[in-house]
Design an enzyme around this catalytic site. Structure first.
Site, PDB file in Angstrom:
ATOM      1  N   GLY A  79       0.760  -1.249   0.000  1.00 46.57           N
ATOM      2  CA  GLY A  79       0.000   0.000   0.000  1.00 46.57           C
ATOM      3  C   GLY A  79       0.786   1.290   0.000  1.00 46.57           C
ATOM      4  O   GLY A  79       0.197   2.365  -0.170  1.00 46.57           O
TER       5      GLY A  79
ATOM      6  N   GLU B 245       3.899  -6.642   1.592  1.00 45.94           N
ATOM      7  CA  GLU B 245       3.409  -7.018   0.248  1.00 45.94           C
ATOM      8  C   GLU B 245       3.328  -5.807  -0.680  1.00 45.94           C
ATOM      9  O   GLU B 245       2.250  -5.480  -1.176  1.00 45.94           O
ATOM     10  CB  GLU B 245       2.003  -7.629   0.365  1.00 45.94           C
ATOM     11  CG  GLU B 245       1.891  -8.795   1.307  1.00 45.94           C
ATOM     12  CD  GLU B 245       0.424  -9.161   1.617  1.00 45.94           C
ATOM     13  OE1 GLU B 245      -0.475  -8.335   1.391  1.00 45.94           O
ATOM     14  OE2 GLU B 245       0.210 -10.284   2.084  1.00 45.94           O
ATOM     15  N   PRO B 246       4.441  -5.128  -0.910  1.00 44.87           N
ATOM     16  CA  PRO B 246       4.353  -3.965  -1.794  1.00 44.87           C
ATOM     17  C   PRO B 246       4.211  -4.382  -3.255  1.00 44.87           C
ATOM     18  O   PRO B 246       4.830  -5.350  -3.687  1.00 44.87           O
ATOM     19  CB  PRO B 246       5.682  -3.244  -1.567  1.00 44.87           C
ATOM     20  CG  PRO B 246       6.630  -4.324  -1.142  1.00 44.87           C
ATOM     21  CD  PRO B 246       5.810  -5.358  -0.419  1.00 44.87           C
ATOM     22  N   GLY B 247       3.380  -3.683  -3.984  1.00 48.71           N
ATOM     23  CA  GLY B 247       3.248  -3.911  -5.416  1.00 48.71           C
ATOM     24  C   GLY B 247       3.590  -2.635  -6.161  1.00 48.71           C
ATOM     25  O   GLY B 247       4.599  -2.530  -6.860  1.00 48.71           O
ATOM     26  N   ARG B 248       2.764  -1.628  -5.915  1.00 50.52           N
ATOM     27  CA  ARG B 248       2.899  -0.368  -6.644  1.00 50.52           C
ATOM     28  C   ARG B 248       4.283   0.264  -6.474  1.00 50.52           C
ATOM     29  O   ARG B 248       4.873   0.746  -7.432  1.00 50.52           O
ATOM     30  CB  ARG B 248       1.837   0.613  -6.126  1.00 50.52           C
ATOM     31  CG  ARG B 248       1.685   1.877  -6.959  1.00 50.52           C
ATOM     32  CD  ARG B 248       0.717   2.846  -6.275  1.00 50.52           C
ATOM     33  NE  ARG B 248      -0.551   2.239  -5.958  1.00 50.52           N
ATOM     34  CZ  ARG B 248      -1.607   2.205  -6.778  1.00 50.52           C
ATOM     35  NH1 ARG B 248      -1.537   2.760  -7.959  1.00 50.52           N
ATOM     36  NH2 ARG B 248      -2.728   1.614  -6.407  1.00 50.52           N
TER      37      ARG B 248
ATOM     38  N   TYR C 244      -9.798   5.236 -11.875  1.00 51.20           N
ATOM     39  CA  TYR C 244      -9.490   5.852 -10.569  1.00 51.20           C
ATOM     40  C   TYR C 244      -9.247   7.350 -10.683  1.00 51.20           C
ATOM     41  O   TYR C 244      -8.683   7.933  -9.756  1.00 51.20           O
ATOM     42  CB  TYR C 244      -8.217   5.251  -9.967  1.00 51.20           C
ATOM     43  CG  TYR C 244      -8.144   3.749  -9.867  1.00 51.20           C
ATOM     44  CD1 TYR C 244      -9.049   3.041  -9.087  1.00 51.20           C
ATOM     45  CD2 TYR C 244      -7.129   3.054 -10.502  1.00 51.20           C
ATOM     46  CE1 TYR C 244      -8.938   1.660  -8.978  1.00 51.20           C
ATOM     47  CE2 TYR C 244      -7.016   1.681 -10.388  1.00 51.20           C
ATOM     48  CZ  TYR C 244      -7.926   0.984  -9.622  1.00 51.20           C
ATOM     49  OH  TYR C 244      -7.808  -0.377  -9.500  1.00 51.20           O
TER      50      TYR C 244
ATOM     51  N   CYS D  18     -14.331   4.172 -28.143  1.00 54.21           N
ATOM     52  CA  CYS D  18     -15.599   4.889 -28.231  1.00 54.21           C
ATOM     53  C   CYS D  18     -16.252   5.033 -26.863  1.00 54.21           C
ATOM     54  O   CYS D  18     -17.277   4.422 -26.580  1.00 54.21           O
ATOM     55  CB  CYS D  18     -16.515   4.167 -29.203  1.00 54.21           C
ATOM     56  SG  CYS D  18     -15.771   4.088 -30.824  1.00 54.21           S
ATOM     57  N   GLU D  19     -15.628   5.816 -26.003  1.00 47.49           N
ATOM     58  CA  GLU D  19     -16.138   6.137 -24.672  1.00 47.49           C
ATOM     59  C   GLU D  19     -15.543   7.480 -24.307  1.00 47.49           C
ATOM     60  O   GLU D  19     -14.341   7.674 -24.485  1.00 47.49           O
ATOM     61  CB  GLU D  19     -15.587   5.158 -23.615  1.00 47.49           C
ATOM     62  CG  GLU D  19     -15.969   3.741 -23.782  1.00 47.49           C
ATOM     63  CD  GLU D  19     -16.874   3.255 -22.662  1.00 47.49           C
ATOM     64  OE1 GLU D  19     -17.264   4.063 -21.806  1.00 47.49           O
ATOM     65  OE2 GLU D  19     -17.200   2.073 -22.695  1.00 47.49           O
TER      66      GLU D  19
ATOM     67  N   TYR E  54      -0.321  -1.862 -12.155  1.00 41.80           N
ATOM     68  CA  TYR E  54      -1.738  -1.745 -12.496  1.00 41.80           C
ATOM     69  C   TYR E  54      -1.915  -1.130 -13.884  1.00 41.80           C
ATOM     70  O   TYR E  54      -2.866  -0.398 -14.138  1.00 41.80           O
ATOM     71  CB  TYR E  54      -2.508  -0.969 -11.401  1.00 41.80           C
ATOM     72  CG  TYR E  54      -2.263  -1.556 -10.025  1.00 41.80           C
ATOM     73  CD1 TYR E  54      -2.819  -2.779  -9.683  1.00 41.80           C
ATOM     74  CD2 TYR E  54      -1.419  -0.930  -9.101  1.00 41.80           C
ATOM     75  CE1 TYR E  54      -2.563  -3.354  -8.443  1.00 41.80           C
ATOM     76  CE2 TYR E  54      -1.156  -1.497  -7.864  1.00 41.80           C
ATOM     77  CZ  TYR E  54      -1.728  -2.710  -7.536  1.00 41.80           C
ATOM     78  OH  TYR E  54      -1.470  -3.282  -6.322  1.00 41.80           O
TER      79      TYR E  54
HETATM   80  C1  LIG Z   1      -3.265  -4.951  -3.791  1.00 41.95           C
HETATM   81  C2  LIG Z   1      -2.681  -5.614  -2.596  1.00 41.95           C
HETATM   82  C3  LIG Z   1      -1.351  -5.380  -2.258  1.00 41.95           C
HETATM   83  C4  LIG Z   1      -0.447  -4.427  -2.998  1.00 41.95           C
HETATM   84  O1  LIG Z   1      -0.822  -3.096  -2.840  1.00 41.95           O
HETATM   85  P1  LIG Z   1       0.137  -1.949  -3.419  1.00 41.95           P
HETATM   86  O2  LIG Z   1      -0.623  -0.710  -3.173  1.00 41.95           O
HETATM   87  O3  LIG Z   1       0.327  -2.225  -4.860  1.00 41.95           O
HETATM   88  O4  LIG Z   1       1.412  -1.999  -2.666  1.00 41.95           O
HETATM   89  C5  LIG Z   1      -0.839  -6.086  -1.178  1.00 41.95           C
HETATM   90  N1  LIG Z   1      -1.593  -6.960  -0.469  1.00 41.95           N
HETATM   91  C6  LIG Z   1      -2.878  -7.203  -0.787  1.00 41.95           C
HETATM   92  C7  LIG Z   1      -3.647  -8.178   0.019  1.00 41.95           C
HETATM   93  C8  LIG Z   1      -3.465  -6.540  -1.851  1.00 41.95           C
HETATM   94  O5  LIG Z   1      -4.749  -6.772  -2.140  1.00 41.95           O
END
Ligand SMILES: *Cc1c(COP(=O)(O)O)cnc(C)c1O
Length: 421
Positions: free
Chosen positions: A239, A275-278, A318, A346-347, A375
């Site tokens: 997050g 659990e970082p993604g972004r 978003y 077409c939106e 994303y």
């Molecule tokens: C989406 C998600 C993440 C990653 O969130 P980021 O904002 O991308 O870091 C981690 N854990 C869970 C359970 C998620 O659903």
């Protein structure tokens, strides 16, 4: 910091000019920088130094197997939310003991696949899911390691569609009911409690909600230990936000986030998972696109690109901002103009930016959407029968297509006509 820098009047990805990739692969195309991905991963490792930890990349942010392999070989774990993501992590060579299975609606089939293939832990989100997993594990003669995702009722102060830690969201078990849920989990024969899980939302630009949530997790850890549970792992979710504009908003650094973790749960002698993604993938990718037309409208001019909302849906979904920059630097002194930047779909929602001051682009010019690594490609669709676009991974002076552009024949060939037609 990322590795998309201007050199000799144009934008490069590491040691490759983006114009070279556009010429070789065509546009639109996603381009990722290996050095940036690895640097972001290492920032989290440094931030958690001294605490036993595992950084589990949130696969949903960018799930290409080549990217997962790159991160996995550097020691990253993976946070997956579907069997497809689990299989991608395995295909990338990540061992089961580094894969965490999250998500609010895991099916019995998904549980089975993960139990057979190896899993670090399941993060469970409801009592029915606990019972289902216990049954599946028992039927296989194994015991499933679990954490329960608790909902701490904290306002993450982020976009409503990506806030997950308030009691009105569908995620987790209310923290006030957690002790009861853990009591039930401990009584189920197919489960072994190993820890607590929390994830309060995405694109957080303030540390206070993390701090509030993690304090609640710390209290809960002590309460659960007093109840006799062996809590030795805390999964603190992902997050952490990223800067989407180069100018204002400066989100907290991973090091500052690490300090919050140390301060709130560091004394509990637990293994820490995040659990970082972004933050790992977002600024490690750009979407390269070409101007098809410049259309002069009444009171506003439109830049019509070959990329559209089906390729990058974040602005439509978003209201997200992406910086849009020229690949070839404009001539010095060139006056910027305000453009609405749109795709061909077409939106009306297929609008990337309104009234954005940009260089006076012309037909055929290349533009790059910054911060498109997370994303982006994963949310793409073939809406308007626009084939999925390719992904390219750069490493120093090399680049490779890590997913080819879907051909029209492949796209149309997936449909089949029933015998009666
Ligand atoms: C989406 C998600 C993440 C990653 O969130 P980021 O904002 O991308 O870091 C981690 N854990 C869970 C359970 C998620 O659903």
């Amino acid at each position: 910091m990322d590795h998309f820098l201007t050199r000799d009047g144009e934008l490069w990805a590491e040691d490759v000019p983006l114009s070279e990739i556009a010429a070789a692969v065509g546009t639109p195309v996603y381009v990722y920088s290996s050095a940036t991905l690895l640097r972001h991963l290492s920032l989290f490792d440094e931030a958690l130094k001294g605490m036993p930890h595992l950084v589990c990349f949130a696969v949903k942010a960018l799930s290409n197997v080549a990217v997962l392999k790159l991160l996995g070989e550097e020691g990253a774990g993976m946070d997956v939310v579907s069997e497809g993501e689990y299989r991608r992590a395995k295909a990338a060579g990540v061992p089961g003991e580094r894969i965490v299975f999250s998500g609010v609606g895991k099916t019995r089939g998904e549980m089975r696949t993960a139990l057979l293939g190896g899993i670090r832990q399941f993060n469970l989100e409801s009592e029915p899911e606990m019972r289902a997993l216990s049954e599946v594990a028992t039927s296989l003669g194994v015991v499933a390691p679990i954490a329960i995702r608790v909902n701490p009722d904290v306002d993450a102060k982020t976009h409503a569609k990506i806030a997950t830690g308030k009691s009105e969201n569908k995620f987790g078990i209310p923290i006030a009911k957690a002790r009861e849920a853990y009591r039930e989990a401990a009584s189920l024969p197919g489960l072994k409690v190993v820890g607590i899980d929390v994830h309060i939302g995405s694109q957080l630009t303030d540390l206070a909600p993390f701090e509030a949530a993690y304090r609640k997790v710390a209290e809960l850890t002590e309460a659960l230990r007093a109840d006799g549970h062996d809590i030795y792992r805390l999964d603190l979710g992902g997050g952490l936000g990223i800067p989407y504009t180069r100018s204002n908003e400066v989100p907290p650094l991973p090091s500052e986030y690490g300090e919050v973790i140390r301060r709130t749960v560091g004394h509990l002698d637990c293994e820490i998972e995040i659990e970082p993604g972004r933050l790992i993938a977002g600024n490690a990718g750009v979407l390269l696109s070409r101007v098809i037309y410049v259309k002069e409208g009444e009171g506003r001019d439109f830049l019509i690109l070959d990329a559209a909302m089906n390729d990058l849906v974040r602005p439509a979904m978003y209201d997200a901002h992406h910086d849009i920059v020229p690949v070839i630097e404009p001539a010095p002194g060139a006056e910027p103009r305000a453009f609405d930047v749109v795709g061909p779909v077409c939106e009306t929602g297929d609008t990337f930016a309104r009234g954005r001051p940009l260089p006076a682009f012309g037909e055929g010019d290349l533009v790059a959407f910054r911060s498109a690594g997370a994303y982006g490609a994963v949310m793409a669709s073939e809406y308007n029968s626009r084939p999925l676009i390719p992904e390219v991974l750069v490493q120093r002076d090399q680049f490779a297509v890590i997913r080819p552009r879907t051909s029209y024949d492949d796209m149309i060939g997936r449909d089949s006509i029933p015998a009666w037609l």
